[in-house]
Scaffold this active site. Structure first.
Site, PDB file in Angstrom:
ATOM      1  N   SER A 108      24.866 -73.693  27.849  1.00 20.24           N
ATOM      2  CA  SER A 108      24.544 -72.253  27.178  1.00 20.24           C
ATOM      3  C   SER A 108      23.870 -71.617  28.448  1.00 20.24           C
ATOM      4  CB  SER A 108      23.697 -72.338  25.913  1.00 20.24           C
ATOM      5  OG  SER A 108      23.653 -71.157  25.586  1.00 20.24           O
ATOM      6  N   LYS A 167      18.771 -50.762  12.278  1.00 19.59           N
ATOM      7  CA  LYS A 167      17.730 -51.281  12.745  1.00 19.59           C
ATOM      8  C   LYS A 167      17.049 -52.684  12.641  1.00 19.59           C
ATOM      9  CE  LYS A 167      13.827 -50.915  15.067  1.00 19.59           C
ATOM     10  NZ  LYS A 167      13.861 -50.927  16.749  1.00 19.59           N
TER      11      LYS A 167
END
Length: 331
Positions: free
Chosen positions: A164, A216
């Site tokens: 990763s 948000k």
């Protein structure tokens, strides 16, 4: 009388423990008051010298006493006449955690190398990381990119794992070396979050969240998640994954990116067949090959722990030792 002796022994032991605790606590408090902000240090180790000394020592041990004395004189003379290599190999270690807090030390090590490196110098990064936060590992990869932009050849060695975010860093290298059973790959993005909304609802607990901005907050721990929020969250992950894939493809254009960017992890041997790494070899074996051609210097930036922290740890150890020794003597 035996009872009084036992009580006296117990009180003496307790008094010693309390006294030790009070003294150590006082020292810690005094040190904490005087302590200034701790600064880090850049430590440079001549790996080439260490490796050469190990080879010489082993060579001498294999000789008999008479031959050893003669060989030592010849070796000493040969070492004095040896010319210093004009090519240097800088070695830095990066053992990354989930939050990539090691990036600060990496940044300082890179700064040190760039302040003195020439076009004849190379860098070896001994990398070990299973990945972590996107922004942290993105910054770590950017630090290694600075070395390439400076014109240096960057080698990356993976003995255990570069997955990763770890592989995001590794692919910056011009060459990637891996041990046969190292874990390589995991070119993907994952995010997970618990949700306790139903539990709160069953217990008649309300949760309110007020935001400004449509997205948000997409997913929440306490509130009720919506399909729209899930879709937006998934879209954001896919955007990061796309950027990750582009970054790997730019640095290793020979890769079939759609084949390797599935989030899967492969062994070093499999990774070589896929083109994720260039050579199957351990970092130690690769370094020994460079010994005759380069001066090898290891750089490590570290910050010493505060005095109060070191004393606190020592105090805890001492008290534990005292308690243990008393307990053993009572058995």
């Amino acid at each position: 009388m035996e009872f009084l002796a036992d009580v006296g022994g117990f009180l003496l032991k307790a008094a010693i423990i309390v006294f030790a605790f009070v003294v150590i606590t006082g020292v810690i408090a005094q040190a904490a008051q005087k302590q200034k902000k701790q600064k880090g240090e850049l430590e440079v180790t001549h790996l080439s010298r260490e490796l050469q000394e190990m080879q010489d020592a082993l060579q001498m041990e294999l000789l008999d006493k008479k031959a050893r004395k003669k060989a030592e004189k010849l070796l000493k003379k040969a070492r004095k006449s040896e010319e210093k290599h004009d090519k240097r190999l800088f070695v830095i270690d990066f053992k990354g955690s989930l939050d990539a807090k090691e990036v600060d030390s990496l940044r300082r090590e890179v700064n040190a190398i760039l302040s003195m490196a020439t076009d004849k110098d190379d860098v070896l990064v001994r990398l070990e990381s299973g990945g972590g936060v996107v922004n942290g590992y993105g910054l770590a990869a950017a630090q290694l990119q600075r070395l390439r932009e400076h014109g240096m050849t960057v080698h990356v060695a993976v003995d255990k794992v570069a997955a990763s975010g770890g592989y995001m860093m590794a692919c910056v290298g011009h060459k990637i070396y891996a041990a046969p059973f190292a874990f390589i790959g995991s070119i993907g993005v994952v995010a997970q979050i618990p949700n306790v909304h139903r539990w709160l609802k069953n217990h008649d607990i309300d949760f309110e969240q007020i935001t400004a901005g449509e997205f948000k907050r997409t997913l929440t721990i306490f509130g009720e998640n919506t399909e729209e929020g899930r879709r937006k969250f998934k879209k954001d992950l896919e955007a990061i994954h796309h950027q990750f894939k582009e970054f790997v493809q730019t640095n290793r254009p020979q890769l079939d990116i759609d084949k390797v960017a599935t989030g899967e992890v492969w062994s070093g041997q499999q990774a070589k067949e896929l083109g994720l790494v260039d050579e199957i070899i351990t970092s130690d074996a690769w370094l020994l090959k460079q010994l005759s051609e380069r001066e090898i210097l290891k750089l490590e930036y570290s910050v010493k722990k505060p005095i109060s922290e070191r004393f606190a740890k020592g105090a805890a150890t001492l008290i534990h030792t005292l308690k243990t020794s008393f307990a053993r003597s009572d058995v």
